[in-house]
Scaffold this motif. Structure first.
Motif, short mmCIF file in Angstrom:
data_model
loop_
_atom_site.label_atom_id
_atom_site.label_comp_id
_atom_site.label_asym_id
_atom_site.label_seq_id
_atom_site.Cartn_x
_atom_site.Cartn_y
_atom_site.Cartn_z
N UNK A 193 0.83 -1.22 0.00
CA UNK A 193 0.00 0.00 0.00
C UNK A 193 0.86 1.26 0.00
N UNK A 194 2.06 1.16 0.56
CA UNK A 194 2.93 2.33 0.61
C UNK A 194 2.81 3.11 1.91
N UNK A 195 2.01 2.62 2.84
CA UNK A 195 1.95 3.21 4.17
C UNK A 195 1.58 2.14 5.17
N UNK A 196 1.72 2.45 6.47
CA UNK A 196 1.41 1.45 7.50
C UNK A 196 -0.09 1.23 7.58
N UNK A 197 -0.50 -0.02 7.41
CA UNK A 197 -1.91 -0.37 7.50
C UNK A 197 -2.16 -1.13 8.79
N UNK A 198 -3.21 -0.76 9.50
CA UNK A 198 -3.65 -1.51 10.67
C UNK A 198 -5.07 -1.98 10.40
N UNK A 245 0.22 7.79 16.77
CA UNK A 245 -1.05 8.41 16.45
C UNK A 245 -1.49 8.02 15.04
N UNK A 246 -2.76 7.65 14.93
CA UNK A 246 -3.31 7.29 13.62
C UNK A 246 -3.34 8.49 12.69
N UNK A 259 0.86 9.10 8.70
CA UNK A 259 0.62 8.23 9.86
C UNK A 259 -0.15 6.99 9.45
N UNK A 260 -0.25 6.03 10.37
CA UNK A 260 -0.90 4.76 10.05
C UNK A 260 -2.36 4.93 9.64
N UNK A 261 -2.79 4.08 8.72
CA UNK A 261 -4.18 4.07 8.27
C UNK A 261 -4.84 2.80 8.82
N UNK A 262 -5.92 2.97 9.57
CA UNK A 262 -6.64 1.82 10.11
C UNK A 262 -7.86 1.52 9.25
N UNK A 263 -8.01 0.28 8.82
CA UNK A 263 -9.24 -0.11 8.13
C UNK A 263 -10.03 -1.04 9.04
N UNK A 264 -11.33 -0.81 9.07
CA UNK A 264 -12.19 -1.64 9.92
C UNK A 264 -12.68 -2.84 9.11
N UNK A 265 -12.31 -4.04 9.57
CA UNK A 265 -12.84 -5.27 8.99
C UNK A 265 -14.13 -5.55 9.72
#
Lengths: 330, 330
Positions: free
Chosen positions: B42-47, B182-183, B308-314
C-alpha cells in the motif's frame, strides 16, 4: 551435510529464552485468540496461538530466523539451502530475502502449489525433484556442491527446536497479560517435532502439561513412543500435508522425555476442526494448523482432566484459496 | 415504532466513551492486526481492526449491546425485535440470549443462509417475509403488536451509533499500546452509516481523518453528499450484502459534518481485497468486511496523502463456508 559451525546452545528453557531475545523483533508476536463459543463447546477455556498469522504464514519463521541468526557472517554470505515441501521453504526464503542472501530450496514436484508459489514470491531459487527421499537428497547435495550454501534443516536440529520453542514463552506472557492466568496445558501438532520439542523444552519446570497431536495417517510418533524407538519407515497418508515427516533424530529424545502424551486425530476430525476455526474464530488455518484443535475437542483429550486454560497452537495458514476449501463437496 | 424510553445521550466523543464503559466487558476487544507485506504494497502502514472476530462475527454486537443496555428493566423483559437481513439480526439474538430475554427477528427470505442460521443458533424467533420494504415493515409491526417487544434498529439510532463508535476508542488505545503512535486516518464501510457515524463522532477533536468506503453498486451516500440530500430511493446491486441500506436519518448529519470524504469501490476491488485478507492476513472477512481495505489499496486513496498509520475496519466475517469463496470460478 554442512551445518552451521557455531555450537548449538544446550536444550534448556534458558536457551529458548536466549533464542527469543535473538528473534523477538524479527518475527511477529502473533495474537493469542479466545472464543467463548468454542470454549463453551469444549468444556474448558481454550486459547489459540495464531502462528498462522506469523510472517510467511507459519511458525516455521521462528526456527528459520534463529538458525540463520546463529550462522557466522561468512556462512551467511554463502547463502542457505533446504529441502522442504512447504512452510519451512517459504520461511527460509523470506528470512534470506530480508538479509539479502541467496536461498536455495529443493522441493518435490508434488508439493502444494500455493506453498511453491510463496517460495518463488519471496525470491527463493527453487529446484524441483521427484518426491522420493533419494531424489531429494541427491538434489540437495548437488545444490550444496554448486553453491556452498549452508544447510538449514526444516525441523531436525537443535537451533530449529529452540527457535520454535519461543512460541511457548509468548503464550505464557500473553496468557498472563490477558488475565487468563497460568496455563493448564498446551497442544502442538507433530510432524518432525521441532515445534513440539521446542515447546516441551521451554515448558520445563513450569508445570504446564505438554501434549502432541498427530494425524492418524502419519502416526509414527505415537507408534514410536509405544515401541520405544523412532520410526522412519512409513508411508504417510493424511490431509495434513505439513506433518508427513518422521520425528527428527534431535527431537526424538525430547519428545520421549518431556511430552506427557501424543495422541492421534483422524482426517475427518481435522477437517471439522479446520472448518470450525474458519467459521467461528474467523482465522484461516491449513489442515496441519487445525490438528491440535482437533485433539482439544476430542473425548479422549477431555479424559485427561486438564485444570486451567488449554492453549492450542494454530501452526500454519497456507492454503490454496483459489480452490474450494477441502470440506466443500464438489 | 416503540423505541427505548431512556433519552439517548448527546452525540459527543464523551458519550461514545460512556457507551464504551457500558459495553467493554460484554463485547470482545478485537485484535488490531498488522501486515508487513500489505503495508509495503500500500505504501503506508496499514492496521486492521478485526471486528469480524467480535462476538456474533461483526461490529454489530457493539450497537446491539449498548442499545439493549439503555432499555429499562421493564422494556427489556418484554423482549426485543428488529428487522435485518444479517449481522445485526445475529448480534441482537445473541445479546438477548445472554440476557435470557426473547429476540424477534424479521428477515427477508432472500437473506444469506449462513446469517439466518446464526440467528436460529442464537435462539432468535425468526419471521421470514418478502424482500420488499412494505412486507418487512408490516411483519415488524405485526410482531411488535403481538409481543410488545422493543424495537432495536440496525443502524439508524443514536444509541446504535454510540455503540459502534466504541471501535474507534479501542483502535486509538491499541495503536498506542502497539507502538504505532497516532493514527493518520481510519476507513469504515458505509451501509446505514451507524459504524462510520459513530467513529466520526468518537474521532472529533483527535485530528484523525475519517473516511467512508461504499460499494459502487450501493453508492447512495457518495451521491447524497454530492447532491446535499439523503438518498433513499435506489436499487442496490453489490456483492457486499451488509451494505445495502440507505444512510440512516440520524446518521446522515454526522456523515455530512464529520466525515472528510466517502469514496466508492467496485465489486471487483472488493473481491480482490477480500481474497488478499484471507490469504495474507489469514482472516475470514465477508465482502462488506473487505470494503474499507479495498479503498485503502486504491490509487484514489493514496492521492489523499495521509500521514501516519491508516486503520481499516474489517467489519464482519459471516460467510457461508459450505460453498466456494466468491472469487473461485465454478
Amino acid at each position: 551435510m554442512d551445518g552451521p559451525s557455531t555450537a548449538p546452545l544446550p536444550l534448556t528453557r534458558a536457551s529458548v529464552q536466549q533464542a527469543h531475545r535473538a528473534i523477538a523483533t524479527l518475527v511477529h508476536r502473533t495474537p493469542l485468540l479466545s472464543s467463548t463459543s468454542l470454549s463453551h463447546d469444549a468444556g474448558y477455556t481454550l486459547l489459540f496461538k495464531a502462528e498462522n498469522c506469523n510472517k510467511s504464514g507459519s511458525f516455521k519463521i521462528r526456527g528459520a530466523t534463529y538458525s540463520v541468526a546463529c550462522l557466522t557472517d561468512h556462512e551467511r554470505r554463502r547463502g542457505v539451502v533446504t529441502q522442504s515441501s512447504g512452510n519451512h521453504a517459504a520461511a527460509l526464503a523470506l528470512v534470506a530475502r530480508d538479509l539479502d542472501i541467496p536461498a536455495h530450496i529443493v522441493s518435490p514436484r508434488t508439493a502444494p502449489a500455493a506453498k511453491l508459489a510463496a517460495v518463488r514470491a519471496y525470491g527463493g531459487n527453487l529446484t524441483l525433484c521427484d518426491p522420493s527421499i533419494e531424489s531429494r537428497e541427491a538434489a540437495l547435495a548437488d545444490v550444496q556442491r554448486r553453491t556452498g550454501a549452508c544447510y538449514v534443516p526444516p525441523s531436525d536440529a537443535v537451533n530449529t527446536m529452540l527457535g520454535q520453542g519461543t512460541v511457548f514463552l509468548e503464550v505464557e506472557e500473553q496468557a498472563r497479560e490477558g488475565g487468563w492466568g497460568k496455563l493448564g496445558a498446551i497442544i502442538a501438532p507433530v510432524g518432525g517435532a521441532g515445534l513440539l520439542g521446542g515447546i516441551a523444552v521451554a515448558a520445563r519446570g513450569t508445570g504446564v502439561r505438554v501434549f502432541g497431536a498427530e494425524p492418524a495417517g502419519a502416526d509414527d510418533c505415537v507408534r514410536g513412543l509405544a515401541e520405544g524407538r523412532r520410526i522412519t519407515d512409513f508411508k504417510p497418508e493424511t490431509i495434513a500435508d505439513g506433518l508427513l515427516t518422521p520425528v527428527g533424530e534431535h527431537n526424538w529424545p525430547v519428545v520421549q522425555q518431556d511430552v506427557e502424551k501424543v495422541m492421534t486425530v483422524t482426517d475427518e476430525e481435522i477437517l471439522d476442526a479446520q472448518r470450525l476455526l474458519w467459521q467461528r474464530l474467523k482465522t484461516v488455518v491449513e489442515p496441519s494448523g487445525a490438528v491440535a484443535f482437533a485433539l482439544a475437542r476430542s473425548a479422549k483429550f477431555r479424559e485427561l482432566r486438564v485444570e486451567g486454560p488449554v492453549c492450542v497452537v494454530l501452526s500454519g495458514g497456507n492454503v490454496d484459496l483459489d480452490v474450494p476449501p477441502p470440506w466443500v463437496k464438489a
